[in-house]
Design an enzyme around this catalytic site. Structure first.
Site, PDB file in Angstrom:
ATOM      1  N   ASP A  63      91.176  66.168  37.702  1.00 14.43           N
ATOM      2  CA  ASP A  63      90.958  65.267  38.831  1.00 14.43           C
ATOM      3  C   ASP A  63      91.859  64.043  38.672  1.00 14.43           C
ATOM      4  OD1 ASP A  63      89.271  64.396  41.202  1.00 14.43           O
ATOM      5  OD2 ASP A  63      88.903  62.746  39.817  1.00 14.43           O
ATOM      6  N   THR A  96      94.128  62.094  45.543  1.00 13.39           N
ATOM      7  CA  THR A  96      94.716  61.077  44.661  1.00 13.39           C
ATOM      8  C   THR A  96      95.986  61.581  43.987  1.00 13.39           C
ATOM      9  OG1 THR A  96      93.180  61.833  42.959  1.00 13.39           O
ATOM     10  CG2 THR A  96      92.571  59.862  44.165  1.00 13.39           C
ATOM     11  N   THR A  97      95.970  62.824  43.540  1.00 12.28           N
ATOM     12  CA  THR A  97      97.151  63.390  42.885  1.00 12.28           C
ATOM     13  C   THR A  97      98.320  63.446  43.864  1.00 12.28           C
ATOM     14  OG1 THR A  97      95.716  64.708  41.456  1.00 12.28           O
ATOM     15  CG2 THR A  97      98.040  65.339  41.556  1.00 12.28           C
ATOM     16  N   ASP A 389      84.221  65.409  45.334  1.00 13.49           N
ATOM     17  CA  ASP A 389      85.402  65.632  46.171  1.00 13.49           C
ATOM     18  C   ASP A 389      85.030  66.430  47.415  1.00 13.49           C
ATOM     19  OD1 ASP A 389      86.942  64.260  44.401  1.00 13.49           O
ATOM     20  OD2 ASP A 389      88.037  65.986  43.613  1.00 13.49           O
TER      21      ASP A 389
END
Length: 558
Positions: A63, A96-97, A389
């Site tokens: 994550d 986010t990645t 998520d």
């Protein structure tokens, strides 16, 4: 007669300073290193990271938000990229990645323009125009979705969870996600995922996770004589103590004979009995108290077959109120039958060695609980991250009523639109827009690379399919696309790879704003701290020593 010119100091001695292209290169390098750190976690085939903190605690996750949060980042520009991830996570709960990787690629592409003496403000303006165009395209290609499209919502949840440690249980977790959201959605399609409590308990397996249409609290009955199970529960919530209050001023009670002592004890007993009688008179058979319950009051409640729980957290009290419809009473004098909450059953049970109280079968709960089980702490933690998520993306999709296709499909659409904009833009701004278009390909490129595929082949296939007018084309890593094969280009609609529009829009906005901000920095000045060491600049920053990031790594692990 000439004199030697004395140097003029305008900053404290020992101040570190990088300026011009040196500062820009160091800043870009820091951002690129953060992006490279999380890049291998992107997509359904992404790898995990093991992070060991300063006390030896271990986190295993892929994550992006968790990774950048747990790294002990020192470099100030790297911290700005971490802030991008935090903003993305706070705003939309996923992506986010993507945001971090895209920000790193935008800065990497800008480096080439800086070498060609393109001014940072021109690059920033080009990036801003390209970001606006990208967001317009996302809105154009978005498709409608609502709470009625349960299958689509489950696929949105599965897309968010795919590639995480809990992927093996994605069907179960996606069902729990959608069912939980259905329970708490209000008439205006607004969803507060804080009303979904996640209770983790190591033991059994993730497959034994469940949705409780009510509340689960890690508490026990206050008295063994109380019922273990209450059907047709009528619940009262009390935020004051069921105890005799001490006086707020210093006072002495003088007792001159034993009968006075006995009268004093009997008076206390009478007051506690009256408290319990008020509860019983209201019709309540379950008491949940935010504060303490006197031992004698516990005895009286047990005699009346009332199940009581004490010292419940305020946040849990509020959730129980929303789940059961009970009003939180400050004093027992306020207690009325219509203040009570309802539940089909309330019972005490054990999960592993710990006691829990289940409040189930609430008629119309506005708060629910998902109980996450797992064979280990790492499994339950990763399942919780995956569920968070999934809850976020389902909320986003329902509230906005819009979704786009994943697997690089959205990025290919944006790439082609931004590329056309670059061709129509004269001057050096066009070069910056073109570099933005190239940066968008980093997402399908990374998806391919993390899956062991040739990124060049995949990008060529995607662009060729788009040129032929094929819609929703992306990288099929599941083999579920129409006529699809794993590792080939396919239709993301039939593959069921969906993402909320809000996640993509926020990722573009976060990444472009971070890149523009960093590009405009041409001077990094770290002043001296009061102890005499440079305060703002991490040690060795000019050699990128500030990216010693994993500060908690035990000796010998590097």
């Amino acid at each position: 007669m000439s004199k030697d010119i004395q140097p003029i100091f305008i900053m404290p001695e020992g101040t570190q300073r990088d300026s011009g292209k040196t500062a820009q290169r160091n800043n870009i390098m820091a951002a690129k290193l953060i992006a490279e750190t999380v890049r291998t976690t992107l997509g359904p085939k992404g790898m995990d990271k093991m992070i060991v903190d300063s006390v030896g605690d271990v986190i295993v996750t892929n994550d992006g938000a968790t990774i950048v949060k747990e790294l002990q980042i020192e470099h100030p520009v790297a911290k700005m990229i971490v802030e991008v991830a935090k903003t993305q996570d706070d705003e939309v709960g996923d992506g986010t990645t993507t945001a971090v990787v895209l920000a790193g690629e935008l800065l990497k592409n800008a480096e080439g323009l800086l070498d060609r003496n393109v001014h940072p403000t021109i690059i920033s303006k080009g990036y801003r125009l390209a970001a606006e165009k990208s967001q317009e395209i996302l809105v154009d290609i978005a498709e409608d979705v609502s709470i009625k499209n349960l299958d689509v919502l489950k696929k949105i949840a599965i897309t968010a969870m795919t590639g995480k440690g809990a992927e093996g249980n994605k069907e179960l977790l996606s069902n729990l996600t959608v069912e939980a959201v259905k329970e708490i959605i209000d008439d205006e399609n607004s969803i507060d995922i804080r009303d979904i409590k996640i209770e983790k308990k190591v033991g059994s397996g993730v497959n034994d996770s469940e949705l409780v249409k009510g509340m689960v609290i890690d508490k026990e009955r206050v008295h063994p004589g109380m019922p273990n199970h209450v059907n047709n529960a009528k619940i009262t919530l009390i935020d004051s103590a069921l105890e005799i209050k001490s006086t707020e001023m210093d006072a002495k009670i003088q007792i001159s004979e034993p009968s006075q002592m006995q009268a004093f004890i009997e008076q206390e007993e009478k007051m506690l009995r009256e408290m319990v009688n008020k509860i019983v008179a209201s019709g309540a058979n379950v008491v949940i108290c935010q504060k303490g319950i006197d031992d004698l009051a516990q005895h009286f409640l047990a005699k009346q077959d009332v199940l009581a729980v004490r010292r419940v957290k305020k946040s849990d009290m509020e959730k129980i109120s929303r789940a059961t419809g009970a009003k939180i009473a400050t004093t027992l004098d306020e207690l009325k039958p219509n203040d009570l909450g309802k539940a089909g059953k309330v019972f005490a049970t054990k999960l592993g060695d710990d006691d829990y109280i289940y409040i189930e079968e609430c008629p119309s709960p506005r708060a629910v609980t998902v109980v996450i089980r797992g064979a280990s702490k790492y499994a339950t933690d990763e399942a919780e991250r995956a569920l968070n998520d999934a809850l976020s993306v389902v909320r986003n999709a329902i509230e906005d009523g819009k979704m786009v296709f994943g697997g690089g499909a959205a990025e290919i659409h944006m790439h082609n639109a931004v590329k056309k904009l670059a061709e129509q833009t004269t001057g050096k701004e066009g070069l910056a827009i073109e570099k933005f278009a190239e940066a968008l390909l980093i997402i399908p490129n990374t998806l391919a690379e993390n899956s062991g595929l040739d990124p060049l082949d995949i990008i060529s296939e995607l662009t060729a399919a788009y040129a032929k007018g094929k819609k929703n084309v992306g990288l099929d890593l599941s083999g579920h696309a129409e006529g699809g094969k794993i590792g080939k280009v396919g239709n993301m609609k039939t593959a069921g790879v969906f993402e909320p529009l809000r996640v993509k829009v926020q990722a573009i906005q976060s990444a472009s704003e971070a890149a523009e901000l960093i590009l405009r920095i041409d001077d990094v000045i770290a002043t001296k701290s009061s102890e005499g060491a440079p305060g703002g600049m991490p040690p060795g920053m000019d050699e990128m020593g500030g990216m010693g990031g994993m500060g908690g790594m035990p000796p010998g692990m590097m």
